[in-house]
Design a protein around this motif. Sequence first.
Motif, short mmCIF file in Angstrom:
data_model
loop_
_atom_site.label_atom_id
_atom_site.label_comp_id
_atom_site.label_asym_id
_atom_site.label_seq_id
_atom_site.Cartn_x
_atom_site.Cartn_y
_atom_site.Cartn_z
N ILE A 58 0.85 -1.23 -0.10
CA ILE A 58 0.03 -0.06 -0.02
C ILE A 58 0.81 1.24 0.01
CG2 ILE A 58 -1.54 1.61 1.45
CD1 ILE A 58 -2.90 -1.37 2.27
N THR A 59 1.76 1.25 0.82
CA THR A 59 3.02 2.32 0.82
C THR A 59 3.39 2.63 -0.60
OG1 THR A 59 3.35 2.04 2.95
CG2 THR A 59 5.03 3.16 1.82
N GLU A 106 11.90 8.07 -11.43
CA GLU A 106 11.23 8.30 -10.36
C GLU A 106 10.13 7.14 -10.12
OE1 GLU A 106 9.69 12.09 -7.87
OE2 GLU A 106 9.10 12.13 -10.03
N ILE A 107 9.33 7.10 -11.10
CA ILE A 107 8.22 5.92 -11.09
C ILE A 107 8.71 4.60 -10.93
CG2 ILE A 107 7.55 5.63 -13.39
CD1 ILE A 107 4.67 6.71 -12.86
N VAL A 108 9.97 4.22 -11.38
CA VAL A 108 10.34 2.85 -11.32
C VAL A 108 10.45 2.48 -10.05
CG1 VAL A 108 12.06 1.58 -12.14
CG2 VAL A 108 11.10 3.17 -13.67
N VAL A 109 11.03 3.46 -9.19
CA VAL A 109 11.59 3.00 -7.89
C VAL A 109 10.36 2.24 -6.86
CG1 VAL A 109 12.58 4.08 -5.69
CG2 VAL A 109 13.28 4.82 -7.88
N ILE A 131 9.95 -0.85 -8.12
CA ILE A 131 11.23 -2.09 -7.81
C ILE A 131 10.99 -2.39 -6.35
CG2 ILE A 131 13.52 -2.13 -7.12
CD1 ILE A 131 14.02 -0.28 -9.77
N PHE A 132 10.66 -1.51 -5.42
CA PHE A 132 10.43 -1.92 -4.13
C PHE A 132 9.20 -3.04 -4.08
CE2 PHE A 132 12.77 1.88 -2.72
CZ PHE A 132 13.54 1.08 -1.57
N ALA A 133 8.03 -2.53 -4.70
CA ALA A 133 6.91 -3.49 -4.64
C ALA A 133 7.12 -4.91 -5.01
CB ALA A 133 5.72 -2.87 -5.28
N VAL A 134 8.08 -5.02 -6.15
CA VAL A 134 8.27 -6.19 -6.58
C VAL A 134 9.14 -7.15 -5.74
CG1 VAL A 134 9.80 -7.33 -8.36
CG2 VAL A 134 8.12 -5.56 -9.19
N THR A 135 10.17 -6.24 -5.17
CA THR A 135 11.35 -6.95 -4.10
C THR A 135 10.41 -7.67 -2.90
OG1 THR A 135 12.89 -5.35 -4.70
CG2 THR A 135 13.04 -6.63 -2.43
N TYR A 136 9.16 -6.79 -2.40
CA TYR A 136 8.33 -7.22 -1.28
C TYR A 136 7.37 -8.41 -1.73
CZ TYR A 136 9.55 -2.56 0.80
OH TYR A 136 10.30 -1.56 1.31
N ILE A 137 7.11 -8.33 -3.05
CA ILE A 137 6.16 -9.61 -3.44
C ILE A 137 6.95 -10.80 -3.46
CG2 ILE A 137 4.76 -10.39 -5.04
CD1 ILE A 137 3.83 -7.56 -5.69
N THR A 138 8.28 -10.73 -4.13
CA THR A 138 9.03 -11.79 -4.06
C THR A 138 9.63 -12.34 -2.77
OG1 THR A 138 9.93 -11.02 -6.23
CG2 THR A 138 11.33 -12.53 -5.03
N ALA A 139 9.84 -11.56 -1.55
CA ALA A 139 10.50 -11.92 -0.52
C ALA A 139 9.06 -12.42 0.25
CB ALA A 139 10.82 -10.88 0.33
#
Length: 173
Positions: A93-94, A150-153, A156-164
Amino acid sequence: MTKLTHSIDSLWNDTVLSKDYRPGAAAYQTAVLEQWKMLVETSERVSTRRSLTNTFFLAINSVAVTILGIFWPKPTAGLSVWWILLPLTILLITCFSWFLLVISYRRLNKAKFAIIHSLEELLPARVFVNEWELIQRRGNTRYIPFTAVEIVVPIIFAVTYITAGVLAIVTAL
Protein backbone atom coordinates in the motif's frame (compact mmCIF):
# COMPACT_ATOMS: atom_id res chain seq x y z
CA MET A 1 -8.63 18.31 -28.39
CA THR A 2 -7.31 17.11 -25.03
CA LYS A 3 -8.53 18.49 -21.73
CA LEU A 4 -5.17 20.16 -21.18
CA THR A 5 -5.27 21.87 -24.59
CA HIS A 6 -8.82 23.01 -23.92
CA SER A 7 -7.74 24.43 -20.55
CA ILE A 8 -4.90 26.36 -22.17
CA ASP A 9 -7.21 27.69 -24.87
CA SER A 10 -9.55 28.92 -22.17
CA LEU A 11 -6.79 30.45 -20.06
CA TRP A 12 -7.19 33.92 -21.50
CA ASN A 13 -10.09 36.08 -20.54
CA ASP A 14 -11.39 37.36 -23.89
CA THR A 15 -13.17 40.26 -22.24
CA VAL A 16 -9.98 41.67 -20.73
CA LEU A 17 -7.54 43.13 -23.21
CA SER A 18 -4.32 45.06 -22.81
CA LYS A 19 -6.12 48.25 -23.85
CA ASP A 20 -8.37 47.81 -20.81
CA TYR A 21 -5.45 48.58 -18.53
CA ARG A 22 -4.96 52.29 -18.04
CA PRO A 23 -2.83 54.25 -18.77
CA GLY A 24 -1.52 51.65 -21.24
CA ALA A 25 -0.16 48.21 -21.93
CA ALA A 26 2.50 48.42 -19.21
CA ALA A 27 0.01 47.45 -16.51
CA TYR A 28 -1.16 44.50 -18.60
CA GLN A 29 2.40 43.28 -19.12
CA THR A 30 3.09 43.68 -15.42
CA ALA A 31 0.01 41.60 -14.59
CA VAL A 32 1.09 38.86 -17.02
CA LEU A 33 4.63 38.89 -15.62
CA GLU A 34 3.36 38.66 -12.02
CA GLN A 35 1.13 35.73 -12.90
CA TRP A 36 4.07 34.05 -14.65
CA LYS A 37 6.26 34.59 -11.55
CA MET A 38 3.55 33.19 -9.29
CA LEU A 39 3.22 30.03 -11.40
CA VAL A 40 6.99 29.52 -11.58
CA GLU A 41 7.20 29.91 -7.80
CA THR A 42 4.35 27.47 -7.15
CA SER A 43 5.86 24.95 -9.57
CA GLU A 44 9.10 25.18 -7.57
CA ARG A 45 7.12 24.53 -4.39
CA VAL A 46 5.51 21.48 -5.99
CA SER A 47 8.97 20.21 -6.96
CA THR A 48 10.19 20.73 -3.39
CA ARG A 49 7.17 18.88 -1.98
CA ARG A 50 7.72 16.13 -4.51
CA SER A 51 11.34 15.77 -3.44
CA LEU A 52 10.37 15.63 0.25
CA THR A 53 7.70 13.03 -0.53
CA ASN A 54 10.24 10.88 -2.37
CA THR A 55 12.69 11.22 0.53
CA PHE A 56 9.97 10.18 3.00
CA PHE A 57 8.94 7.09 1.04
CA LEU A 58 12.53 6.15 0.24
CA ALA A 59 13.37 6.30 3.96
CA ILE A 60 10.38 4.11 4.89
CA ASN A 61 11.27 1.55 2.25
CA SER A 62 14.97 1.60 3.10
CA VAL A 63 14.12 0.80 6.72
CA ALA A 64 11.76 -1.96 5.55
CA VAL A 65 14.43 -3.53 3.32
CA THR A 66 16.95 -3.30 6.17
CA ILE A 67 14.53 -5.06 8.52
CA LEU A 68 13.82 -7.62 5.83
CA GLY A 69 17.55 -8.22 5.47
CA ILE A 70 18.00 -8.66 9.22
CA PHE A 71 15.19 -11.18 9.59
CA TRP A 72 15.58 -12.97 6.24
CA PRO A 73 18.19 -15.51 7.39
CA LYS A 74 15.91 -16.59 10.25
CA PRO A 75 13.63 -19.50 9.35
CA THR A 76 9.95 -18.71 8.89
CA ALA A 77 8.80 -22.32 9.26
CA GLY A 78 5.85 -22.51 11.61
CA LEU A 79 5.25 -18.75 11.39
CA SER A 80 1.65 -17.77 10.77
CA VAL A 81 1.09 -16.57 7.22
CA TRP A 82 -0.73 -13.54 8.66
CA TRP A 83 2.55 -12.31 10.22
CA ILE A 84 3.93 -12.23 6.69
CA LEU A 85 0.84 -10.91 4.86
CA LEU A 86 0.14 -7.99 7.20
CA PRO A 87 3.49 -6.17 6.79
CA LEU A 88 3.58 -7.17 3.12
CA THR A 89 0.17 -5.56 2.55
CA ILE A 90 1.19 -2.40 4.41
CA LEU A 91 4.40 -2.12 2.38
CA LEU A 92 2.56 -2.68 -0.91
CA ILE A 93 0.00 0.00 0.00
CA THR A 94 2.91 2.33 0.77
CA CYS A 95 4.48 1.62 -2.62
CA PHE A 96 1.16 2.11 -4.40
CA SER A 97 0.59 5.42 -2.59
CA TRP A 98 4.07 6.58 -3.54
CA PHE A 99 3.46 5.60 -7.16
CA LEU A 100 0.17 7.55 -7.24
CA LEU A 101 1.77 10.62 -5.68
CA VAL A 102 4.54 10.63 -8.29
CA ILE A 103 1.90 10.57 -11.03
CA SER A 104 -0.10 13.30 -9.29
CA TYR A 105 2.93 15.59 -8.95
CA ARG A 106 3.83 14.97 -12.59
CA ARG A 107 0.34 15.95 -13.76
CA LEU A 108 0.27 19.02 -11.53
CA ASN A 109 3.61 20.33 -12.78
CA LYS A 110 2.72 19.48 -16.38
CA ALA A 111 -0.42 21.63 -16.09
CA LYS A 112 1.50 24.45 -14.40
CA PHE A 113 4.13 24.47 -17.14
CA ALA A 114 1.51 24.43 -19.87
CA ILE A 115 0.11 27.63 -18.37
CA ILE A 116 3.60 29.08 -17.90
CA HIS A 117 4.31 28.38 -21.58
CA SER A 118 1.05 30.09 -22.51
CA LEU A 119 1.90 33.15 -20.42
CA GLU A 120 5.31 33.30 -22.08
CA GLU A 121 3.56 33.94 -25.39
CA LEU A 122 2.82 37.42 -24.00
CA LEU A 123 6.32 38.05 -22.62
CA PRO A 124 9.41 39.20 -24.49
CA ALA A 125 11.35 35.97 -23.79
CA ARG A 126 10.01 32.42 -23.76
CA VAL A 127 12.62 30.92 -21.45
CA PHE A 128 10.80 27.77 -20.36
CA VAL A 129 9.39 27.08 -23.83
CA ASN A 130 12.90 27.35 -25.30
CA GLU A 131 14.40 25.28 -22.50
CA TRP A 132 11.90 22.49 -23.19
CA GLU A 133 12.54 22.68 -26.94
CA LEU A 134 16.30 22.41 -26.34
CA ILE A 135 15.82 19.41 -24.03
CA GLN A 136 13.60 17.66 -26.57
CA ARG A 137 16.17 17.88 -29.34
CA ARG A 138 17.97 14.62 -29.80
CA GLY A 139 21.65 15.25 -30.05
CA ASN A 140 24.30 13.04 -28.63
CA THR A 141 22.26 12.36 -25.51
CA ARG A 142 18.64 11.49 -24.96
CA TYR A 143 16.65 13.34 -22.32
CA ILE A 144 14.96 11.04 -19.82
CA PRO A 145 12.33 12.80 -17.73
CA PHE A 146 12.87 12.55 -13.99
CA THR A 147 9.40 11.04 -13.56
CA ALA A 148 10.33 8.12 -15.81
CA VAL A 149 13.13 7.23 -13.42
CA GLU A 150 11.24 8.26 -10.29
CA ILE A 151 8.19 6.10 -11.03
CA VAL A 152 10.27 2.91 -11.30
CA VAL A 153 11.54 3.07 -7.70
CA PRO A 154 8.25 2.21 -5.93
CA ILE A 155 7.68 -0.54 -8.51
CA ILE A 156 11.10 -2.05 -7.73
CA PHE A 157 10.35 -1.97 -4.00
CA ALA A 158 6.91 -3.55 -4.57
CA VAL A 159 8.37 -6.36 -6.71
CA THR A 160 11.03 -6.96 -4.04
CA TYR A 161 8.37 -7.18 -1.32
CA ILE A 162 6.16 -9.50 -3.35
CA THR A 163 9.09 -11.80 -4.11
CA ALA A 164 10.24 -11.84 -0.47
CA GLY A 165 6.64 -12.36 0.70
CA VAL A 166 6.05 -15.30 -1.62
CA LEU A 167 9.35 -16.92 -0.58
CA ALA A 168 8.56 -16.37 3.11
CA ILE A 169 5.05 -17.82 2.75
CA VAL A 170 6.35 -20.86 0.86
CA THR A 171 8.98 -21.38 3.57
CA ALA A 172 6.38 -20.90 6.35
CA LEU A 173 4.06 -23.58 4.95
